[in-house]
Design a protein around this motif. Sequence first.
Motif, PDB file in Angstrom:
ATOM      1  N   VAL A 161      -4.761 111.249  36.499  1.00  0.00           N
ATOM      2  CA  VAL A 161      -4.749 110.649  37.831  1.00  0.00           C
ATOM      3  C   VAL A 161      -6.169 110.298  38.280  1.00  0.00           C
ATOM      4  CG1 VAL A 161      -4.438 111.276  40.255  1.00  0.00           C
ATOM      5  CG2 VAL A 161      -2.566 111.613  38.650  1.00  0.00           C
ATOM      6  N   VAL A 162      -7.107 111.204  38.070  1.00  0.00           N
ATOM      7  CA  VAL A 162      -8.497 110.950  38.469  1.00  0.00           C
ATOM      8  C   VAL A 162      -9.080 109.793  37.659  1.00  0.00           C
ATOM      9  CG1 VAL A 162     -10.835 111.914  38.540  1.00  0.00           C
ATOM     10  CG2 VAL A 162      -8.887 113.317  39.244  1.00  0.00           C
ATOM     11  N   ARG A 163      -8.777 109.749  36.388  1.00  0.00           N
ATOM     12  CA  ARG A 163      -9.291 108.685  35.519  1.00  0.00           C
ATOM     13  C   ARG A 163      -8.835 107.303  35.996  1.00  0.00           C
ATOM     14  NH1 ARG A 163     -10.808 108.443  29.880  1.00  0.00           N
ATOM     15  NH2 ARG A 163     -10.327 106.431  28.933  1.00  0.00           N
ATOM     16  N   VAL A 164      -7.552 107.180  36.301  1.00  0.00           N
ATOM     17  CA  VAL A 164      -7.023 105.889  36.745  1.00  0.00           C
ATOM     18  C   VAL A 164      -7.535 105.545  38.142  1.00  0.00           C
ATOM     19  CG1 VAL A 164      -4.938 104.587  37.300  1.00  0.00           C
ATOM     20  CG2 VAL A 164      -4.969 106.085  35.294  1.00  0.00           C
ATOM     21  N   LYS A 201       4.690 103.295  45.932  1.00  0.00           N
ATOM     22  CA  LYS A 201       5.801 103.882  45.199  1.00  0.00           C
ATOM     23  C   LYS A 201       6.510 102.781  44.425  1.00  0.00           C
ATOM     24  CE  LYS A 201      10.057 106.578  45.821  1.00  0.00           C
ATOM     25  NZ  LYS A 201      10.918 107.283  46.808  1.00  0.00           N
ATOM     26  N   GLY A 202       6.698 103.006  43.132  1.00  0.00           N
ATOM     27  CA  GLY A 202       7.344 101.998  42.313  1.00  0.00           C
ATOM     28  C   GLY A 202       8.855 102.160  42.287  1.00  0.00           C
ATOM     29  N   THR A 203       9.516 101.260  41.590  1.00  0.00           N
ATOM     30  CA  THR A 203      10.969 101.332  41.444  1.00  0.00           C
ATOM     31  C   THR A 203      11.339 101.797  40.035  1.00  0.00           C
ATOM     32  OG1 THR A 203      10.951  98.953  40.943  1.00  0.00           O
ATOM     33  CG2 THR A 203      11.476  99.612  43.206  1.00  0.00           C
ATOM     34  N   GLU A 204      10.901 101.061  39.036  1.00  0.00           N
ATOM     35  CA  GLU A 204      11.196 101.448  37.655  1.00  0.00           C
ATOM     36  C   GLU A 204      10.295 102.585  37.180  1.00  0.00           C
ATOM     37  OE1 GLU A 204      10.972  98.005  35.219  1.00  0.00           O
ATOM     38  OE2 GLU A 204      12.626  96.969  36.228  1.00  0.00           O
ATOM     39  N   ARG A 205       9.084 102.625  37.699  1.00  0.00           N
ATOM     40  CA  ARG A 205       8.132 103.691  37.382  1.00  0.00           C
ATOM     41  C   ARG A 205       7.616 104.277  38.692  1.00  0.00           C
ATOM     42  NH1 ARG A 205       4.627 100.583  32.617  1.00  0.00           N
ATOM     43  NH2 ARG A 205       6.319 100.498  31.075  1.00  0.00           N
ATOM     44  N   PRO A 206       7.145 105.526  38.668  1.00  0.00           N
ATOM     45  CA  PRO A 206       6.739 106.179  39.924  1.00  0.00           C
ATOM     46  C   PRO A 206       5.626 105.469  40.687  1.00  0.00           C
ATOM     47  CG  PRO A 206       6.979 107.803  38.175  1.00  0.00           C
ATOM     48  CD  PRO A 206       7.087 106.456  37.524  1.00  0.00           C
ATOM     49  N   ILE A 207       4.685 104.863  39.954  1.00  0.00           N
ATOM     50  CA  ILE A 207       3.509 104.270  40.597  1.00  0.00           C
ATOM     51  C   ILE A 207       3.486 102.764  40.381  1.00  0.00           C
ATOM     52  CG2 ILE A 207       0.982 104.197  40.648  1.00  0.00           C
ATOM     53  CD1 ILE A 207       1.019 107.105  39.623  1.00  0.00           C
ATOM     54  N   LEU A 208       3.322 102.033  41.469  1.00  0.00           N
ATOM     55  CA  LEU A 208       3.146 100.588  41.404  1.00  0.00           C
ATOM     56  C   LEU A 208       1.749 100.250  41.916  1.00  0.00           C
ATOM     57  CD1 LEU A 208       4.053  97.609  41.152  1.00  0.00           C
ATOM     58  CD2 LEU A 208       4.999  97.815  43.475  1.00  0.00           C
ATOM     59  N   VAL A 209       0.973  99.562  41.097  1.00  0.00           N
ATOM     60  CA  VAL A 209      -0.354  99.101  41.494  1.00  0.00           C
ATOM     61  C   VAL A 209      -0.302  97.585  41.628  1.00  0.00           C
ATOM     62  CG1 VAL A 209      -2.794  98.935  40.886  1.00  0.00           C
ATOM     63  CG2 VAL A 209      -1.505 101.005  40.308  1.00  0.00           C
ATOM     64  N   GLU A 210      -0.552  97.103  42.830  1.00  0.00           N
ATOM     65  CA  GLU A 210      -0.588  95.663  43.076  1.00  0.00           C
ATOM     66  C   GLU A 210      -2.033  95.227  43.272  1.00  0.00           C
ATOM     67  OE1 GLU A 210       3.689  94.529  45.082  1.00  0.00           O
ATOM     68  OE2 GLU A 210       1.969  94.876  46.408  1.00  0.00           O
ATOM     69  N   ILE A 211      -2.425  94.203  42.521  1.00  0.00           N
ATOM     70  CA  ILE A 211      -3.797  93.702  42.584  1.00  0.00           C
ATOM     71  C   ILE A 211      -3.767  92.234  42.983  1.00  0.00           C
ATOM     72  CG2 ILE A 211      -5.930  93.305  41.295  1.00  0.00           C
ATOM     73  CD1 ILE A 211      -5.073  95.612  39.442  1.00  0.00           C
ATOM     74  N   LYS A 232      -5.310 105.033  28.159  1.00  0.00           N
ATOM     75  CA  LYS A 232      -5.733 106.340  27.648  1.00  0.00           C
ATOM     76  C   LYS A 232      -5.709 107.420  28.729  1.00  0.00           C
ATOM     77  CE  LYS A 232      -8.735 104.191  24.182  1.00  0.00           C
ATOM     78  NZ  LYS A 232     -10.136 103.995  23.719  1.00  0.00           N
ATOM     79  N   SER A 233      -4.859 107.231  29.715  1.00  0.00           N
ATOM     80  CA  SER A 233      -4.804 108.176  30.832  1.00  0.00           C
ATOM     81  C   SER A 233      -3.783 109.292  30.640  1.00  0.00           C
ATOM     82  CB  SER A 233      -4.464 107.427  32.128  1.00  0.00           C
ATOM     83  OG  SER A 233      -3.148 106.894  32.061  1.00  0.00           O
ATOM     84  N   GLY A 234      -2.830 109.073  29.730  1.00  0.00           N
ATOM     85  CA  GLY A 234      -1.750 110.038  29.564  1.00  0.00           C
ATOM     86  C   GLY A 234      -0.595 109.806  30.524  1.00  0.00           C
ATOM     87  N   ILE A 235      -0.768 108.874  31.464  1.00  0.00           N
ATOM     88  CA  ILE A 235       0.300 108.576  32.428  1.00  0.00           C
ATOM     89  C   ILE A 235       0.623 107.078  32.428  1.00  0.00           C
ATOM     90  CG2 ILE A 235      -0.113 110.554  33.931  1.00  0.00           C
ATOM     91  CD1 ILE A 235      -1.735 108.725  35.771  1.00  0.00           C
TER      92      ILE A 235
END
Length: 258
Positions: A161-164, A201-211, A232-235
């Motif tokens: 989480v910190v890495r991302v 909050k995502g739908t298909e995956r827990p996290i949604l990042v919009e850029i 390479k974050s593990g998530i």
Amino acid sequence: MAICVEPTHKGNERLCKVVDRMNSDIEIRTLWRASNITAIDRLGYNDHGPTHIRIVTKTALKMLDLLIEAGMQPSVVKDYKLTEQDAEVIVVLAAALHDIGHAVHRDKHEEYSISMAPQIIRRLLEGIYDEEKAAIMMAEILHAIIAHREDVLPLTLEAGVVRVADALDMEKGRARIPFQAGKVNIHSVSALAIDKVRVKKGTERPILVEIEMSNSAGIFQIDELLRDKVEKSGIRDKITIVVHVPKEEKRIIERLEL
């Protein structure tokens, strides 16, 4: 610039105590300032001080919340039977201290960070955790700090989480300092093309990042810098990244002379 505990985390008394101590800690504030002296004044890079720390801390906590909400267990809960609130403390302290090594030098700053952080961590955790739990917290925080280095794989959810979150601090204001200082290159131009980064909050995956971008040059930031951090974050399988580019792109530079 103080780190604020969001209302959703006010119930975490240990986190609130740690953040209060951190915000009043002269050594930490001085190291954040010194990190910017190195990054901005001496190297012409972007901010690696209080503003960066505040952004990374807030983003990392939000991502952790979304993963927990989706049913994922923080590693400190799974492996050591500590609590989700302890995971929040780990994420905040790792985010707050991950770049203090810049006070020494940009090169190998991650290694300097983990050598400088222990005495600070002990001071911040004193009286909050017993000796055994404090040792566990120390190890987990240091792991999350070193794992933001490009060639170190995160082995915990908290470190991922910190890495991302560190990589997501990429909005255009982050590149304004080197750009105005005359560093007109693909790094500064592509960073100026990133208008907004939102973590939801995502739908298909827990996290949604919009850029949101104003110019396609921002793809460099995504493809060359963010992609590797996420992969390479593990998530990686918990994150969806969506990039929006407008039909009419904004011109960032008018002329370049070599």
